[in-house]
Design a protein around this motif. Structure first.
Motif: not given
Length: 332
Positions: A172, A270, A331
């Motif tokens: 991420l 996300s 995501c």
């Protein structure tokens, strides 16, 4: 009238002792005689008295499997892997579901001992010292799955949960997301779920980001826990652009709760899950997640346990299997 071992011996033209050796898989019986006995057993439909046999051999050819949540999309696949191997070696399985209740787990361990199981595959909601003491006190041959004890006194089958959660968080961060929340279990939980928080925190620390405690939710692993996590995050009034979840069920709850709050996944937030259960690939949006080799975890654990029951040395005491990050649509 039920067929007896005497009937089998008479049909096969051998002694009762020879039939007993075949039933107990003792190698001194030659192949021709063994075939005669097995053919007689098949023809007469003979089923040995397990209780009587276990009193003599001190073995029941039965394994207890303790799971924290059989309704989860993750644990049934572990059980399937374990059961398939058990069937190969002619072991039966007793399945116990603890509902994430540590008292229930302890009680089930006592029940399994009373049922004279040969060994236990144990998936724990909280591996407490008291639970370990009960396993030792009852002298239960045990293999842990998905978690391991602090002292490493019991053999285990796991993945590196800390590393996997760190990789999920790094994933991420590499997408330019920096306000990352966490939904899962406390770091001091003595199991895999606690390790996932540690991995999340390590990733943030390594990137110079301080954990915002208002964006960390400690709960269970179910869908409702994902809803509760989003409620907490929203009430904090702090911005967040991603959520690391300790299970796919949590991720589903998070995604649905965000949708109800008018937030889009992944455009606004996300979300990454953990386990790769079957629903994660058909949920909308399809969930990016850490895939655990659940079937293999069960089959490896059962092979380890059967080796221990047969007094054979284990190749590895702490078996760490590989995981992988599965990219889907939740995501950015």
């Amino acid at each position: 009238m039920a067929t007896s071992i005497k009937d089998v011996a008479r049909e096969a033209g051998v002694s009762i002792a020879t039939v007993s050796r075949v039933l107990n898989d003792i190698d001194v019986v030659n192949e021709d005689t063994k075939k005669k006995v097995l053919d007689a057993i098949s023809k007469l439909g003979y089923r040995p008295n397990i209780v009587a046999r276990s009193l003599k051999t001190q073995k029941t050819k039965t394994i207890g499997i303790l799971v924290p949540d059989i309704s989860s999309g993750f644990y049934p696949e572990i059980v399937r892997g374990a059961e398939d191997v058990a069937n190969i070696y002619d072991y039966n399985v007793i399945l116990c579901n603890s509902d994430f209740d540590s008292e229930k787990e302890k009680e089930y361990l006592r029940v399994l001992k009373e049922k004279m199981v040969d060994g236990v595959i144990y998936m724990s909601s909280s591996l407490q010292e008291e639970t370990l003491s009960i396993i030792n006190e009852l002298n239960l041959t045990t293999v842990l799955v998905e978690t391991k004890d602090k002292e490493g006194s019991l053999p285990s089958v796991t993945i590196d949960n800390t590393k996997a959660a760190r990789e999920a968080t790094d994933y991420l961060l590499n997408k330019g997301l920096s306000k990352i929340a966490f939904a899962g279990a406390k770091k001091d939980s003595m199991n895999a779920w606690g390790d996932r928080y540690i991995g999340y925190k390590e990733s943030l620390d390594e990137n110079g980001i301080k954990v915002d405690e208002s964006l960390v939710h400690y709960g269970g692993l179910k869908v409702k826990d994902g809803y509760e996590a989003v409620e907490q995050f929203e009430n904090s009034n702090n911005e967040y652009d991603a959520v690391v979840c300790a299970s796919d069920e949590i991720a589903m709850g998070v995604i649905n709760a965000l949708r109800e709050k008018g937030k889009r996944v992944p455009e606004d937030v996300s979300v990454i899950g953990f386990n790769d259960n079957i629903m994660s690939s058909v949920f909308y949006p399809k969930i990016t997640t850490i895939k655990q080799p659940s079937y293999d975890m069960g089959s490896v654990a059962m092979r380890m346990l059967i080796k221990m029951l047969n007094k054979k040395e284990l190749d590895e005491y702490e078996f760490v299997l590989n995981y992988k990050l599965v990219e889907r649509e939740s995501c950015k």
